[in-house]
Design an enzyme around this catalytic site. Structure first.
Site, PDB file in Angstrom:
ATOM      1  N   THR A 173       0.846  -1.198   0.000  1.00 51.83           N
ATOM      2  CA  THR A 173       0.000   0.000   0.000  1.00 51.83           C
ATOM      3  C   THR A 173       0.877   1.243   0.000  1.00 51.83           C
ATOM      4  O   THR A 173       1.883   1.310   0.713  1.00 51.83           O
ATOM      5  CB  THR A 173      -0.928   0.014   1.225  1.00 51.83           C
ATOM      6  OG1 THR A 173      -1.865  -1.061   1.121  1.00 51.83           O
ATOM      7  CG2 THR A 173      -1.712   1.322   1.309  1.00 51.83           C
ATOM      8  N   PHE A 175       1.042   5.185   0.883  1.00 46.50           N
ATOM      9  CA  PHE A 175       0.428   6.211   1.719  1.00 46.50           C
ATOM     10  C   PHE A 175       0.992   7.572   1.331  1.00 46.50           C
ATOM     11  O   PHE A 175       2.154   7.670   0.919  1.00 46.50           O
ATOM     12  CB  PHE A 175       0.738   5.964   3.193  1.00 46.50           C
ATOM     13  CG  PHE A 175       0.147   4.699   3.763  1.00 46.50           C
ATOM     14  CD1 PHE A 175      -1.001   4.743   4.541  1.00 46.50           C
ATOM     15  CD2 PHE A 175       0.753   3.472   3.533  1.00 46.50           C
ATOM     16  CE1 PHE A 175      -1.538   3.576   5.082  1.00 46.50           C
ATOM     17  CE2 PHE A 175       0.225   2.302   4.062  1.00 46.50           C
ATOM     18  CZ  PHE A 175      -0.931   2.360   4.840  1.00 46.50           C
TER      19      PHE A 175
END
Length: 279
Positions: A173, A175
């Site tokens: 992921t 961010f």
């Protein structure tokens, strides 16, 4: 000196909490119930920064964030990548043979289908991964399990029954770090990412013409997302990211050409590229 605070969406033990601890180990993490609350914490001065997921290598874009960014007053000042690792956890007295249901965020359930199918568990959608771990701990029910980051097991007193249960080992992921202040990365001190939004003019081939300057100037565009604006089913607003600094001549020239075919160009951030990109 006052403790600096960084807001994130989710409960303690969530992946967003983990990446906050890794990137800002001396800061106080501030859990927020929603993305809106995390944005508001920074906008209102309750937190200095926010750590917000924007893309996942399996699930794709985090849709809510792509809609909040264009309308928010916050600026992107950094990025972090986190390799996502999930564990199957339950009460200390539970065993795999006692499990009947598994609780987690819908994305986590979708990213761990293999173990769910192998163990014959019934998936139950929860608000977030760490919240699922907390709810299992509070239930006192040894038939319930949670899929959550290992940090959640430590926080809520659960035992880990299986580690690294995600289906894909490239599950990562990205961010972005948000701030009230526009802190432009220094020019010439390493790789930089520039994020901006623009609205194309209502002309034939406007998007093609708007992007042509990036191609002719040799600028690498790494993201292009479209939006519906004002409830109309026509994509007139776009969020884009390019490699490079606006002070680099190729990027500067491309942005100047972009202005000829758009009604608005708004830079959301000029920030150092995370080392993960080079790796």
């Amino acid at each position: 000196m006052a403790t600096r605070r960084i807001a994130y969406q989710g409960e303690p033990g969530a992946n967003s909490h983990l990446v906050c601890r890794q990137a800002y180990p001396d800061w106080e993490p501030v859990p927020c119930a929603s993305f809106e609350d995390a944005f508001a914490a920074v906008e209102g001065g309750d937190a200095n920064l926010a750590m917000i997921p924007i893309d996942n290598s399996i699930a794709g874009r985090v849709a809510d964030i792509h809609h909040f960014l264009p309308t928010s007053s916050l600026k992107i000042v950094g990025e972090r990548f986190l390799r996502i690792q999930f564990s199957l956890m339950a009460l200390p007295e539970a065993r795999i043979s006692t499990l009947r249901t598994v609780h987690s965020h819908v994305h986590a359930l979708g990213q761990c289908r293999g173990v769910i199918r192998e163990l014959g568990l019934t998936p139950v959608v929860a608000g977030d991964t760490a919240g699922a771990a907390r709810e299992v701990a509070e239930s006192g029910d040894p038939t319930q399990a949670a899929i959550a980051p290992p940090l959640a097991a430590d926080i809520y007193g659960l035992q880990v029954l299986r580690e690294e249960i995600e289906d894909e080992d490239h599950n990562t992921t990205r961010f972005v770090v948000l701030s009230r202040d526009f802190e432009k990365a220094p020019h010439g001190e390493g790789p930089v990412v520039t994020t901006f939004i623009f609205n194309v003019r209502n002309l034939p081939a406007a998007l093609y013409k708007a992007l042509g300057g990036f191609a002719t100037n040799g600028v690498n565009m790494t993201k292009l997302e479209s939006y519906m604006v004002g409830g109309h089913f026509t994509a007139t607003q776009f969020l884009a990211e390019v490699d490079g600094h606006p002070d680099d001549p190729p990027v500067r020239n491309a942005l100047e050409e972009l202005a000829f075919f758009t009604t608005e160009v708004k830079v959301l951030g000029v920030y150092p590229a995370d080392a993960f990109r080079g790796a």
